[in-house]
Design a protein around this motif. Structure first.
Motif, PDB file in Angstrom:
ATOM      1  N   THR A 128      24.747  45.111 -64.927  1.00 38.73           N
ATOM      2  CA  THR A 128      24.644  46.126 -63.957  1.00 38.73           C
ATOM      3  C   THR A 128      23.509  45.716 -62.677  1.00 38.73           C
ATOM      4  O   THR A 128      23.709  45.872 -61.599  1.00 38.73           O
ATOM      5  CB  THR A 128      24.391  47.660 -64.371  1.00 38.73           C
ATOM      6  OG1 THR A 128      25.446  47.889 -65.466  1.00 38.73           O
ATOM      7  CG2 THR A 128      24.580  48.440 -63.403  1.00 38.73           C
ATOM      8  N   GLU A 132      22.108  42.851 -62.299  1.00 34.36           N
ATOM      9  CA  GLU A 132      22.556  41.559 -61.532  1.00 34.36           C
ATOM     10  C   GLU A 132      23.443  41.957 -60.379  1.00 34.36           C
ATOM     11  O   GLU A 132      23.297  41.362 -59.337  1.00 34.36           O
ATOM     12  CB  GLU A 132      23.042  40.481 -62.675  1.00 34.36           C
ATOM     13  CG  GLU A 132      21.875  39.888 -63.466  1.00 34.36           C
ATOM     14  CD  GLU A 132      20.944  39.238 -62.695  1.00 34.36           C
ATOM     15  OE1 GLU A 132      21.389  38.549 -61.466  1.00 34.36           O
ATOM     16  OE2 GLU A 132      19.722  39.297 -62.846  1.00 34.36           O
ATOM     17  N   PHE A 133      24.004  42.671 -60.760  1.00 31.73           N
ATOM     18  CA  PHE A 133      25.431  43.033 -59.875  1.00 31.73           C
ATOM     19  C   PHE A 133      24.778  43.618 -58.438  1.00 31.73           C
ATOM     20  O   PHE A 133      25.012  43.292 -57.365  1.00 31.73           O
ATOM     21  CB  PHE A 133      26.318  44.243 -60.506  1.00 31.73           C
ATOM     22  CG  PHE A 133      27.582  44.723 -59.423  1.00 31.73           C
ATOM     23  CD1 PHE A 133      28.330  43.780 -58.972  1.00 31.73           C
ATOM     24  CD2 PHE A 133      27.199  45.786 -59.000  1.00 31.73           C
ATOM     25  CE1 PHE A 133      29.405  44.457 -57.986  1.00 31.73           C
ATOM     26  CE2 PHE A 133      28.298  46.327 -58.021  1.00 31.73           C
ATOM     27  CZ  PHE A 133      29.253  45.589 -57.450  1.00 31.73           C
ATOM     28  N   PHE A 134      23.962  44.567 -58.816  1.00 24.57           N
ATOM     29  CA  PHE A 134      23.437  45.403 -57.673  1.00 24.57           C
ATOM     30  C   PHE A 134      22.363  44.305 -56.782  1.00 24.57           C
ATOM     31  O   PHE A 134      22.001  44.283 -55.751  1.00 24.57           O
ATOM     32  CB  PHE A 134      22.867  46.435 -57.895  1.00 24.57           C
ATOM     33  CG  PHE A 134      23.561  47.714 -58.404  1.00 24.57           C
ATOM     34  CD1 PHE A 134      24.115  48.186 -57.171  1.00 24.57           C
ATOM     35  CD2 PHE A 134      23.771  47.933 -59.234  1.00 24.57           C
ATOM     36  CE1 PHE A 134      25.178  49.113 -57.254  1.00 24.57           C
ATOM     37  CE2 PHE A 134      24.715  49.510 -59.574  1.00 24.57           C
ATOM     38  CZ  PHE A 134      25.248  49.882 -58.646  1.00 24.57           C
ATOM     39  N   LYS A 135      21.572  43.470 -57.732  1.00 22.82           N
ATOM     40  CA  LYS A 135      20.482  42.430 -57.125  1.00 22.82           C
ATOM     41  C   LYS A 135      21.390  41.583 -56.110  1.00 22.82           C
ATOM     42  O   LYS A 135      21.108  41.416 -54.950  1.00 22.82           O
ATOM     43  CB  LYS A 135      20.272  41.813 -58.160  1.00 22.82           C
ATOM     44  CG  LYS A 135      19.015  40.868 -57.661  1.00 22.82           C
ATOM     45  CD  LYS A 135      18.155  39.913 -58.792  1.00 22.82           C
ATOM     46  CE  LYS A 135      17.078  38.930 -58.312  1.00 22.82           C
ATOM     47  NZ  LYS A 135      16.657  38.447 -59.474  1.00 22.82           N
ATOM     48  N   ARG A 136      22.838  41.120 -56.823  1.00 24.07           N
ATOM     49  CA  ARG A 136      23.373  40.200 -55.708  1.00 24.07           C
ATOM     50  C   ARG A 136      24.017  40.929 -54.533  1.00 24.07           C
ATOM     51  O   ARG A 136      23.873  40.375 -53.315  1.00 24.07           O
ATOM     52  CB  ARG A 136      24.601  39.932 -56.689  1.00 24.07           C
ATOM     53  CG  ARG A 136      24.208  38.418 -57.307  1.00 24.07           C
ATOM     54  CD  ARG A 136      25.230  37.918 -58.128  1.00 24.07           C
ATOM     55  NE  ARG A 136      25.816  38.513 -59.196  1.00 24.07           N
ATOM     56  CZ  ARG A 136      26.857  38.973 -59.526  1.00 24.07           C
ATOM     57  NH1 ARG A 136      27.905  38.821 -58.566  1.00 24.07           N
ATOM     58  NH2 ARG A 136      27.271  39.756 -60.605  1.00 24.07           N
ATOM     59  N   ARG A 137      24.173  42.222 -54.908  1.00 21.33           N
ATOM     60  CA  ARG A 137      24.908  42.972 -53.606  1.00 21.33           C
ATOM     61  C   ARG A 137      23.631  43.381 -52.408  1.00 21.33           C
ATOM     62  O   ARG A 137      24.051  43.388 -51.511  1.00 21.33           O
ATOM     63  CB  ARG A 137      25.281  44.465 -54.092  1.00 21.33           C
ATOM     64  CG  ARG A 137      26.452  44.283 -55.120  1.00 21.33           C
ATOM     65  CD  ARG A 137      27.672  44.286 -54.337  1.00 21.33           C
ATOM     66  NE  ARG A 137      28.047  45.666 -53.452  1.00 21.33           N
ATOM     67  CZ  ARG A 137      29.280  45.889 -53.121  1.00 21.33           C
ATOM     68  NH1 ARG A 137      29.716  44.878 -52.998  1.00 21.33           N
ATOM     69  NH2 ARG A 137      29.395  46.924 -52.502  1.00 21.33           N
ATOM     70  N   ASP A 138      22.517  43.384 -52.954  1.00 24.15           N
ATOM     71  CA  ASP A 138      21.345  43.488 -52.017  1.00 24.15           C
ATOM     72  C   ASP A 138      20.689  42.434 -51.410  1.00 24.15           C
ATOM     73  O   ASP A 138      19.589  42.435 -50.656  1.00 24.15           O
ATOM     74  CB  ASP A 138      20.264  44.832 -52.591  1.00 24.15           C
ATOM     75  CG  ASP A 138      20.861  45.751 -52.788  1.00 24.15           C
ATOM     76  OD1 ASP A 138      21.940  46.174 -52.000  1.00 24.15           O
ATOM     77  OD2 ASP A 138      20.346  46.678 -53.653  1.00 24.15           O
ATOM     78  N   GLU A 139      20.949  41.101 -51.855  1.00 20.89           N
ATOM     79  CA  GLU A 139      20.271  40.068 -51.239  1.00 20.89           C
ATOM     80  C   GLU A 139      20.474  40.021 -49.997  1.00 20.89           C
ATOM     81  O   GLU A 139      19.593  39.285 -49.336  1.00 20.89           O
ATOM     82  CB  GLU A 139      20.848  38.785 -52.226  1.00 20.89           C
ATOM     83  CG  GLU A 139      20.395  38.827 -53.392  1.00 20.89           C
ATOM     84  CD  GLU A 139      21.134  37.528 -54.086  1.00 20.89           C
ATOM     85  OE1 GLU A 139      21.721  36.672 -53.320  1.00 20.89           O
ATOM     86  OE2 GLU A 139      20.658  37.077 -55.236  1.00 20.89           O
ATOM     87  N   TRP A 140      21.521  40.202 -49.049  1.00 21.40           N
ATOM     88  CA  TRP A 140      21.721  40.296 -47.495  1.00 21.40           C
ATOM     89  C   TRP A 140      20.323  40.937 -46.866  1.00 21.40           C
ATOM     90  O   TRP A 140      20.042  40.526 -45.844  1.00 21.40           O
ATOM     91  CB  TRP A 140      22.752  40.789 -47.342  1.00 21.40           C
ATOM     92  CG  TRP A 140      23.162  42.209 -47.511  1.00 21.40           C
ATOM     93  CD1 TRP A 140      23.572  42.877 -48.885  1.00 21.40           C
ATOM     94  CD2 TRP A 140      22.888  43.227 -46.452  1.00 21.40           C
ATOM     95  NE1 TRP A 140      23.658  44.255 -48.423  1.00 21.40           N
ATOM     96  CE2 TRP A 140      23.274  44.504 -47.176  1.00 21.40           C
ATOM     97  CE3 TRP A 140      22.290  43.342 -45.276  1.00 21.40           C
ATOM     98  CZ2 TRP A 140      22.896  45.701 -46.469  1.00 21.40           C
ATOM     99  CZ3 TRP A 140      22.171  44.406 -44.400  1.00 21.40           C
ATOM    100  CH2 TRP A 140      22.449  45.572 -45.379  1.00 21.40           C
ATOM    101  N   ARG A 141      19.667  41.996 -47.856  1.00 20.29           N
ATOM    102  CA  ARG A 141      18.769  42.841 -47.081  1.00 20.29           C
ATOM    103  C   ARG A 141      17.703  41.995 -46.789  1.00 20.29           C
ATOM    104  O   ARG A 141      16.790  42.179 -46.082  1.00 20.29           O
ATOM    105  CB  ARG A 141      18.452  43.981 -47.643  1.00 20.29           C
ATOM    106  CG  ARG A 141      19.597  44.868 -47.876  1.00 20.29           C
ATOM    107  CD  ARG A 141      19.379  46.116 -48.930  1.00 20.29           C
ATOM    108  NE  ARG A 141      20.605  46.996 -49.084  1.00 20.29           N
ATOM    109  CZ  ARG A 141      20.726  48.016 -48.390  1.00 20.29           C
ATOM    110  NH1 ARG A 141      19.982  48.475 -47.467  1.00 20.29           N
ATOM    111  NH2 ARG A 141      21.968  48.845 -48.852  1.00 20.29           N
TER     112      ARG A 141
END
Length: 69
Positions: free
Chosen positions: A8, A10-19
């Motif tokens: 979980t 890792e999922f959110f880390k990948r989702r927030d990389e664009w920031r």
């Protein structure tokens, strides 16, 4: 106990990389090129005005009261 939060997280880390993309982090600085200088200049103005009012207005306020009597 439940499953570990690794997947979980890792999922959110990948989702927030664009920031954290360099193009987005430096855009605010490029969008307001003179904001820092303007804030410093405005701060100096406020300090100067306060000093002017304290020195000039207080010395003339006593003489203006004597003229009104």
């Amino acid at each position: 106990m439940g499953k570990p939060l690794g997947a979980t997280g890792e999922f959110f880390k990948r989702r927030d990389e664009w920031r954290k993309h360099p193009m987005l982090t430096s855009q605010l600085r490029h969008a307001t090129p003179g904001l820092g200088i303007a804030l410093v200049a405005f701060g100096i103005y406020l300090v100067g005005e306060a000093a002017y009012n304290r020195i000039y207005v207080s010395s003339h306020s006593s003489s203006s009261h004597s003229h009104s009597h």
